[in-house]
Design an enzyme around this catalytic site. Sequence first.
Site, PDB file in Angstrom:
ATOM      1  N   CYS A  46      41.903 -57.746  21.178  1.00  0.00           N
ATOM      2  CA  CYS A  46      43.179 -57.079  21.504  1.00  0.00           C
ATOM      3  C   CYS A  46      44.326 -57.680  20.697  1.00  0.00           C
ATOM      4  O   CYS A  46      45.399 -57.088  20.597  1.00  0.00           O
ATOM      5  CB  CYS A  46      43.481 -57.192  22.994  1.00  0.00           C
ATOM      6  SG  CYS A  46      42.168 -56.513  24.003  1.00  0.00           S
ATOM      7  N   TRP A 440      67.816 -51.711  44.089  1.00  0.00           N
ATOM      8  CA  TRP A 440      66.672 -50.833  44.366  1.00  0.00           C
ATOM      9  C   TRP A 440      65.788 -50.854  43.127  1.00  0.00           C
ATOM     10  O   TRP A 440      66.145 -50.282  42.113  1.00  0.00           O
ATOM     11  CB  TRP A 440      67.135 -49.407  44.676  1.00  0.00           C
ATOM     12  CG  TRP A 440      67.717 -49.264  46.030  1.00  0.00           C
ATOM     13  CD1 TRP A 440      69.016 -49.381  46.377  1.00  0.00           C
ATOM     14  CD2 TRP A 440      66.994 -48.994  47.236  1.00  0.00           C
ATOM     15  NE1 TRP A 440      69.176 -49.210  47.728  1.00  0.00           N
ATOM     16  CE2 TRP A 440      67.938 -48.956  48.282  1.00  0.00           C
ATOM     17  CE3 TRP A 440      65.642 -48.778  47.547  1.00  0.00           C
ATOM     18  CZ2 TRP A 440      67.585 -48.714  49.602  1.00  0.00           C
ATOM     19  CZ3 TRP A 440      65.288 -48.536  48.858  1.00  0.00           C
ATOM     20  CH2 TRP A 440      66.245 -48.516  49.873  1.00  0.00           C
TER      21      TRP A 440
END
Length: 456
Positions: A46, A440
């Site tokens: 990877c 939030w």
Amino acid sequence: MVQKKRLVVIGGVAAGMSAASRARRRNPNMEVIVLEKTGYISYGSCGLPYYVADMIKDHNKLIIIPPKIAREKRGIDVRLFHEAVEINPSEKWVKAVHSESKERITFPYDKLIVSTGAGAAKPPIPGIDSKHIYVLRTLTDGVALKSYIDSGVPQKALIVGAGYIGLEMAEAFRIRGLEVTMVEMLPNILGTMDAEINAIVENELEKKEVKLYKDSTVSSFEANEAGEVKGVILEDGRRLEADLVLVATGIKPQVKFAEACGIQLGPTGAVAVNEKQETNIPDIYAAGDCAEARHLVTGKPAYIPLGTTANKQGRVAGENAAGGKGFFKGIVGTAVFKTFELEVARTGLSSVEAEKHGFNFVTAAITDKCCAGYYPGASAITIKLVMNKDDGRLLGAMMVGQRGVSKRIDVFATALYNKMTVEQISQLDLSYAPPFAPVWDPILIAANIGLKALKK
Ligand code: NAD
């Protein structure tokens, strides 16, 4: 004297070396032989795009356990350049050929682990064997590709396939100063990813001057008299110049000779295994990119070959081959990659996949900020959720943004593993401070918007 039990592992990359190491730790009296057809074991494939980009100078840095350490410190008998060519399950032996001497050697085994990985799926396009057409699967591939770029000759890179490797390599080639063109046969990039995410990635490619041809197929490669690639002809007759081509059109499990000895394949074409990584043949296990895994959202076998899964499956196969009791429950298809300034991630099912598997589903997408809007560097993050309308459970999540994507996706992956509803996700107590998230968190905003969509 009792003879030592012998484990033979075929393939020495992620799954194979995890298996071999685990087996030796579980049972230090077990003889463990790893047959590897190339000259390398245990490397981080990877990391290859970052090596080609020259962010990592030396390919040896990608090697996690060098053969000498495997032999001397871990007691694993690594046999490089040994390609296994035949398994005889009734007499319990594997035959391997040494790639240089061509000597054929028979290795009797008590337990066998097949971790032969996957190979690049090269389409049979005329001219594909011309010089300077590469794939990027192994360390050997990476070294060859980088040394061509290092020669200073190539100027125009063309990538066939706009999937994970294609998009990681588009960035790597731009870093190396090459012009980049991508040719994708589907009308969209990134396979089954939803359109909202793809649109943002495509916009990024445009900003970075990567030319993208979608819905386009290469009908042939053109080469000069020396056999060097000079361009491609698309099916509609257009010609694109290129002096370097990377074929990144997906991978196929390498299962030919395992299948020949009666090892059963599953519906995906990869080796069928149970939770213990056992195949249908006693004392033969399979792990990694050649094997399936159970998808915990659909409950069906899936083929989503990734490095993390290979390591886990290998560890379980090694544990069990050495007499232990390991289990690998399955996957939810979590993946993340980077292309230019963007982190792109997904877990579970996209809309296309939810449809294919017959779910009654709804979706919701939001765009918010990765951290408090007033904090320097606050950037957009887009999340799309796929939800089961029948029971309110999450089926999948996709995400893109400049920052804060890679670890947020893991919250959704955990939710999927635990079969959580979107309502439960909306109640999660997530961390907050202005540099990391808005009050939030985008995860909670997505869940709240998702709840509204579920109630409609
Ligand atoms: P992929 O499946 O991600 O993408 C292949 C792409 O090639 C698809 O978009 C497909 O439509 C396209 N394609 C196929 N045949 C074509 C053709 N003839 N002409 C044009 N386009 C064609 O595969 P990949 O990018 O080669 O990556 C190989 C494997 O490695 C995948 O399993 C991938 O998930 C994995 N990988 C994962 C990561 C990560 O998780 N960060 C990074 C790189 C690779």
